[in-house]
Design an enzyme around this catalytic site. Sequence first.
Site, PDB file in Angstrom:
ATOM      1  N   LEU A 114      11.053   1.827   7.106  1.00 36.57           N
ATOM      2  CA  LEU A 114      10.410   2.276   5.876  1.00 36.57           C
ATOM      3  C   LEU A 114      11.113   3.540   5.375  1.00 36.57           C
ATOM      4  O   LEU A 114      11.304   4.476   6.160  1.00 36.57           O
ATOM      5  CB  LEU A 114       8.926   2.585   6.145  1.00 36.57           C
ATOM      6  CG  LEU A 114       8.160   2.854   4.853  1.00 36.57           C
ATOM      7  CD1 LEU A 114       7.805   1.551   4.157  1.00 36.57           C
ATOM      8  CD2 LEU A 114       6.919   3.677   5.105  1.00 36.57           C
ATOM      9  N   GLU A 130      12.542   3.417  14.218  1.00 38.10           N
ATOM     10  CA  GLU A 130      11.507   4.319  13.706  1.00 38.10           C
ATOM     11  C   GLU A 130      10.293   4.184  14.601  1.00 38.10           C
ATOM     12  O   GLU A 130      10.307   3.427  15.575  1.00 38.10           O
ATOM     13  CB  GLU A 130      11.158   4.006  12.233  1.00 38.10           C
ATOM     14  CG  GLU A 130      10.562   2.633  11.993  1.00 38.10           C
ATOM     15  CD  GLU A 130      10.100   2.399  10.548  1.00 38.10           C
ATOM     16  OE1 GLU A 130       9.875   3.356   9.796  1.00 38.10           O
ATOM     17  OE2 GLU A 130       9.952   1.211  10.190  1.00 38.10           O
ATOM     18  N   LYS A 149       6.528  -1.668   1.994  1.00 36.64           N
ATOM     19  CA  LYS A 149       5.304  -1.091   2.574  1.00 36.64           C
ATOM     20  C   LYS A 149       4.160  -2.085   2.393  1.00 36.64           C
ATOM     21  O   LYS A 149       3.281  -1.921   1.541  1.00 36.64           O
ATOM     22  CB  LYS A 149       4.990   0.275   1.960  1.00 36.64           C
ATOM     23  CG  LYS A 149       4.060   1.105   2.833  1.00 36.64           C
ATOM     24  CD  LYS A 149       4.122   2.567   2.501  1.00 36.64           C
ATOM     25  CE  LYS A 149       3.085   3.391   3.244  1.00 36.64           C
ATOM     26  NZ  LYS A 149       3.222   3.420   4.704  1.00 36.64           N
ATOM     27  N   TYR A 153       0.830  -1.213   0.000  1.00 41.99           N
ATOM     28  CA  TYR A 153       0.000   0.000   0.000  1.00 41.99           C
ATOM     29  C   TYR A 153       0.855   1.249   0.000  1.00 41.99           C
ATOM     30  O   TYR A 153       2.074   1.195   0.169  1.00 41.99           O
ATOM     31  CB  TYR A 153      -0.969  -0.006   1.196  1.00 41.99           C
ATOM     32  CG  TYR A 153      -0.329   0.330   2.538  1.00 41.99           C
ATOM     33  CD1 TYR A 153       0.550  -0.540   3.161  1.00 41.99           C
ATOM     34  CD2 TYR A 153      -0.610   1.535   3.176  1.00 41.99           C
ATOM     35  CE1 TYR A 153       1.121  -0.231   4.395  1.00 41.99           C
ATOM     36  CE2 TYR A 153      -0.047   1.853   4.416  1.00 41.99           C
ATOM     37  CZ  TYR A 153       0.816   0.964   5.013  1.00 41.99           C
ATOM     38  OH  TYR A 153       1.386   1.265   6.228  1.00 41.99           O
TER      39      TYR A 153
HETATM   40  N1  PDD Z   1       2.740   5.147   7.471  1.00 46.98           N
HETATM   41  N2  PDD Z   1       7.488   4.175   9.011  1.00 46.98           N
HETATM   42  C1  PDD Z   1       6.379   3.433   9.037  1.00 46.98           C
HETATM   43  C2  PDD Z   1       6.429   2.090   9.688  1.00 46.98           C
HETATM   44  C3  PDD Z   1       5.183   3.907   8.466  1.00 46.98           C
HETATM   45  O1  PDD Z   1       4.074   3.151   8.478  1.00 46.98           O
HETATM   46  C4  PDD Z   1       5.164   5.213   7.884  1.00 46.98           C
HETATM   47  C5  PDD Z   1       3.934   5.806   7.255  1.00 46.98           C
HETATM   48  C6  PDD Z   1       6.352   5.964   7.891  1.00 46.98           C
HETATM   49  C7  PDD Z   1       6.444   7.338   7.272  1.00 46.98           C
HETATM   50  O2  PDD Z   1       6.490   7.284   5.864  1.00 46.98           O
HETATM   51  P1  PDD Z   1       5.924   8.464   4.941  1.00 46.98           P
HETATM   52  O3  PDD Z   1       6.610   9.702   5.377  1.00 46.98           O
HETATM   53  O4  PDD Z   1       6.283   8.065   3.560  1.00 46.98           O
HETATM   54  O5  PDD Z   1       4.430   8.536   5.184  1.00 46.98           O
HETATM   55  C8  PDD Z   1       7.501   5.408   8.448  1.00 46.98           C
HETATM   56  C9  PDD Z   1       1.527   5.534   6.789  1.00 46.98           C
HETATM   57  C10 PDD Z   1       1.192   6.991   6.841  1.00 46.98           C
HETATM   58  C11 PDD Z   1       0.401   4.619   7.232  1.00 46.98           C
HETATM   59  O6  PDD Z   1       0.694   3.455   7.430  1.00 46.98           O
HETATM   60  O7  PDD Z   1      -0.754   5.049   7.329  1.00 46.98           O
END
Ligand code: PDD
Length: 286
Positions: A207, A183, A151, A36
């Site tokens: 991620l 993270e 992801k 996703y």
């Molecule tokens: N999640 N690390 C993890 C484990 C995440 O699930 C996310 C984002 C990030 C930040 O990535 P980005 O800046 O590209 O959104 C880091 C999304 C928002 C979610 O699962 O809803």
Amino acid sequence: MNHGNALVYLNGEFIPLSEARISIMDRGFLFGDSIYEVIPAYGGRLFRLQHHLQRLENSLHAIQMENPLSRAEWENILATLATQYQGEDQSVYLQVTRGVAPRRDHAIPEETIPTRFAFTTPFPTIDPQVYEQGIAAITLDDIRWRFCNIKATTLLPNVLLRQEAKERGAMEAILIRDGLAIEGAASNLFIVEDGQIITPPKGEHLLPGVTRDLLLELAAEAEIPYCEAPIRADQLDSADEIWLTSSTREIMPVTHLDDRPINNGRPGKLWRQLLSRFQAYKEELR
Ligand code: PDD
């Protein structure tokens, strides 16, 4: 707008959410065999779209799937969805599963048609208190698998970690693996130490966040020193500032960790500086 009437994209069609159906034999449902993305749209314009579509490609490649749609097709679908909530900032979600197989078998089936799904929801507004007081986070053992750079929708560990944080009155869990802070359960981690921004380097355990990369670009522009280096768990306690970044929550200052204040327990100076650069970058898009 009533959410049931909102249009979603499913396998080539735009249909009301209430009519969207997938098979219970879909491998996304049975195995979490799917990928996703979450992409913000400010003023109807998709934020850092090419970065998100590139990460989608990388995730699909890592699970041995071809992208079922071209970049141009994704751009059209997502742009169409992003026009739905006029005047509101949105978060556009897309998901690609390996599709429906005739029987439940872990091994990857030869020929399936990937399920393609996307929808949009108005952006959750960030509580002004977050910016005034910062947020509380807790540290937890990183119980996730090894390939957190993918992801994938297989998010049960993240769900449980986030729930534990919530039950302990915190907004996010910062995950510790082998003595290193990696993270958040759904966000990337930054600390400030002696005027320098530090974030863990990309690799299998985290991620590669789109917001993370933007923050490093903004730091470079502002001539704020930064480095990508492992962060030991004990560096969190003595950090001058801690931030968590994500597409839906932008840049959150962590002012309390495991019930102890970080520095003076107030959002820090560098956070404020980068947040205003981030807001200016967003405004340029509108
Ligand atoms: N999640 N690390 C993890 C484990 C995440 O699930 C996310 C984002 C990030 C930040 O990535 P980005 O800046 O590209 O959104 C880091 C999304 C928002 C979610 O699962 O809803």
